[in-house]
Scaffold this motif. Sequence first.
Motif, short mmCIF file in Angstrom:
data_model
loop_
_atom_site.label_atom_id
_atom_site.label_comp_id
_atom_site.label_asym_id
_atom_site.label_seq_id
_atom_site.Cartn_x
_atom_site.Cartn_y
_atom_site.Cartn_z
N GLU A 1 0.84 -1.21 0.00
CA GLU A 1 0.00 0.00 0.00
C GLU A 1 0.87 1.24 0.00
O GLU A 1 0.65 2.17 -0.74
N ARG A 2 1.92 1.22 0.90
CA ARG A 2 2.77 2.40 0.99
C ARG A 2 3.56 2.59 -0.29
O ARG A 2 3.75 3.69 -0.74
N VAL A 3 3.97 1.50 -0.88
CA VAL A 3 4.74 1.61 -2.11
C VAL A 3 3.87 2.19 -3.21
O VAL A 3 4.30 3.01 -4.00
N LYS A 4 2.58 1.80 -3.22
CA LYS A 4 1.68 2.36 -4.24
C LYS A 4 1.56 3.86 -4.09
O LYS A 4 1.47 4.59 -5.06
N ALA A 5 1.54 4.33 -2.83
CA ALA A 5 1.40 5.78 -2.61
C ALA A 5 2.58 6.52 -3.23
O ALA A 5 2.42 7.57 -3.82
N ILE A 6 3.77 5.94 -3.12
CA ILE A 6 4.94 6.59 -3.68
C ILE A 6 4.81 6.66 -5.19
O ILE A 6 5.19 7.63 -5.81
N LYS A 7 4.24 5.59 -5.75
CA LYS A 7 4.21 5.52 -7.21
C LYS A 7 3.51 6.73 -7.83
O LYS A 7 3.84 7.15 -8.91
N TYR A 8 2.52 7.27 -7.14
CA TYR A 8 1.80 8.37 -7.75
C TYR A 8 2.22 9.74 -7.26
O TYR A 8 1.89 10.74 -7.88
N SER A 9 2.95 9.80 -6.18
CA SER A 9 3.41 11.11 -5.74
C SER A 9 4.75 10.98 -5.03
O SER A 9 4.85 11.09 -3.83
N PRO A 10 5.79 10.72 -5.82
CA PRO A 10 7.11 10.53 -5.20
C PRO A 10 7.72 11.88 -4.85
O PRO A 10 7.88 12.74 -5.70
N TRP A 11 8.07 12.04 -3.58
CA TRP A 11 8.73 13.27 -3.19
C TRP A 11 10.23 13.05 -3.18
O TRP A 11 10.72 12.07 -2.62
N VAL A 12 10.91 14.01 -3.80
CA VAL A 12 12.33 13.82 -4.08
C VAL A 12 13.17 14.76 -3.24
O VAL A 12 12.85 15.93 -3.09
N MET A 13 14.23 14.22 -2.67
CA MET A 13 15.19 15.07 -1.99
C MET A 13 16.51 14.97 -2.72
O MET A 13 16.93 13.89 -3.12
N HIS A 14 17.18 16.10 -2.89
CA HIS A 14 18.43 16.09 -3.64
C HIS A 14 19.58 16.32 -2.67
O HIS A 14 19.51 17.19 -1.80
N PHE A 15 20.60 15.51 -2.77
CA PHE A 15 21.77 15.69 -1.92
C PHE A 15 23.03 15.77 -2.77
O PHE A 15 23.33 14.87 -3.54
N ASN A 16 23.76 16.85 -2.59
CA ASN A 16 25.00 17.06 -3.31
C ASN A 16 26.14 16.55 -2.45
O ASN A 16 26.44 17.10 -1.40
N ALA A 17 26.75 15.44 -2.88
CA ALA A 17 27.81 14.83 -2.08
C ALA A 17 29.18 15.16 -2.67
O ALA A 17 29.99 14.28 -2.92
N GLY A 18 29.42 16.44 -2.91
CA GLY A 18 30.71 16.81 -3.49
C GLY A 18 30.66 16.85 -5.00
O GLY A 18 31.49 16.25 -5.67
N ALA A 19 29.68 17.55 -5.53
CA ALA A 19 29.53 17.60 -6.98
C ALA A 19 29.98 18.95 -7.52
O ALA A 19 30.10 19.91 -6.77
N CYS A 20 30.18 19.02 -8.83
CA CYS A 20 30.61 20.26 -9.44
C CYS A 20 29.44 21.20 -9.68
O CYS A 20 29.63 22.30 -10.16
N ASN A 21 28.24 20.76 -9.37
CA ASN A 21 27.01 21.51 -9.61
C ASN A 21 26.40 21.24 -10.97
O ASN A 21 25.28 21.64 -11.21
#
Lengths: 138, 139, 386
Positions: free
Chosen positions: B4-24
């Motif tokens: 059930e919880r996985v289905k909820a993600i399928k339609y509204s996935p909230w994304v977090m972005h993490f920069n782990a030492g990138a050039c941008n």
Amino acid sequence: MEINVGRFVFKEVSPRRYVASVALSELREAVGAVVMEDSYFSALTAVDLPKDGKIELDYVFWSIKHRVALIIKVTVDRNNAVVPTVIDIVPGALGGELEAYDLMGVTFEGNNRLRRGFLAPEDMVEKGIYPLRKDSGV
Amino acid sequence: MGLERVKAIKYSPWVMHFNAGACNGCDIEVLAALTPFFDPERLGVKLAPNPRHADIIIVTGALNKKAAERLKRLYDQTPSPKFVIACGACAISGGVFSGSYPVFSRADSVVPVDVYVPGCPPRPEAVIYGIKKLLDKVG
Amino acid sequence: MVVVEIPIGPQHPALHEPIMLKVRAEGEEVVEVSVNTGYNHRGVEKLLEKNSWVRGMYIADRVCGICNAVHMQTYVQGVEKLMDIEPPPRANYIRTLVMELERIHSHMLVVAVMAEVIGFDTLFMMIMRDRERVMYLKELVTGNRVHADIHMLGGVKRDIDEAKRDKILKELGVIEERIKHYKKVFETDYTIVKRLSEAGIIKRSEALRLSIVGPTLRASGIKSDVRSDDPYAAYPEVPFNVISRDEGDSWARMMVRLEEALESVNMVRYIVEKIPQGPAIPKAIPRAAKPGEVISRVEAPRGELLYHIISIGGANPYRVKIRTPSFLNILNTEKVYIGHRLADVPVIFVSYDPCISCTERVVVIDEKNGKKTYMSMRDLAKVRVE
């Protein structure tokens, strides 16, 4: 061509690049003189010269008055790399000194903000390694 | 219950972005992917305001060692079910920084990765495609 | 009064490198700011010693994704001096074209981020939409949206033709109009002017000692720009004005960038119309440099970028020192925040156009009871402490 800055003579090495090599004891006086030429500190390059047993420090300033780069060169013994700080004369040199300390192992006397781990990772700090030295093994 | 919880993600996935030492580079393409021009909201993709609301963590960068510690902590704080997308050559293998002394080089050496999006940087369309692939895999 | 320590860092919802700002505040007033680094260190200088001159171009380029062409330019023009190579004039024009397109996109990006930080989501989205036009032009000319990779030792990889020139001129017209519009917004919108004016004033008399560079320096009344003081590539021939302002606050810093973006539009127009005929792509790739030393300076969108390259002959550099503009602008301006309100901190920070941006998440620790609250950057920008 030459530019006189205080009692120091900067010689042209290429267009808009003038260099003066000074003794360690004259460093602070030279920096003070350069600052009077309407200049700002631009970069501090530390170069490891293990063959000569030395580390060379190049203080690069840009002079707005002369529209040239004024570069002060000093060398120090790489086994006892201690240099007087200049951050009281040019606060803008802070980052340059912090970096040269953390990555090359040059200590700037009078700069109480020096610390390992400014840029270098924990494991390197724990092992006492200065990554930019030619014999760091990194 | 898990499904059930996985289905909820399928339609509204909230994304977090993490920069782990990138050039941008990857970061601005991930950013661009989240603007109306590329319209990620058609997949229900939104930026999560903090890790506790995130379903997907997008990791960019060559995994600078100091940043990697924080990534681990962030990953642990994110509630399950959670997924990771390694975005860009650096996060996949270290890119041009592979083997350099202050980086781990691979995102999957720090957190489990579900989808790899190659590129230097990947285009915003590729980032959205990566998210879609993840949603298909999960669903 | 309660002193609150607020670590700002190191992950942003949308972009930029991670950094940590530790802000100590008494009530609403900032008492001290210290900058914590190390989250983005990738060991580039050491990598450059281990790789050939040619590979070094690609490593240098990836120091920064937003201003990658200037990194490649600074590296390549330095190495070319050590190899005694002079790129043909057409190649210099193309390099300059790419660098100016980069300046436009970079300035639009920071203006968009500033809008977002003070809560103008719509303005942020609109600027990002218009910025896509610049990304399209970058892709048209270099084949890539982000990493231009246009340089070669001795020239450039690709040339432009009439069709590309026409497309560029057409898009420029729209881009110019949009930037003029955003400039007007920043000049006339009551909230923007109020929030940004007098935030983080850096006086002309302090500016040189602090070693601030780029638009940050020029907004404090000092007309210093590497493109005109220490010209390189095609800048000796492409006319432009050095933009400066006297206010020295966050508003002036943003206005300088908006005006510079318009100058860059004119420069791009000049370049595609007046580019000299001739070859641009070199035939052979030189491998070894002579012993020597060069200090290479370029005006990146954020300010003066410097590469100090030392060669002892051979296939690899002996030492490459890279000093980015943000290294100076971010680290040396810790004292500027003092006395301001908490809500001004994100505004001042973004006004430096950090190629390292702080982040969305902030932890507020109440000294009295040790309670931790998570705040977003946007909420910090709205903080009012009773």
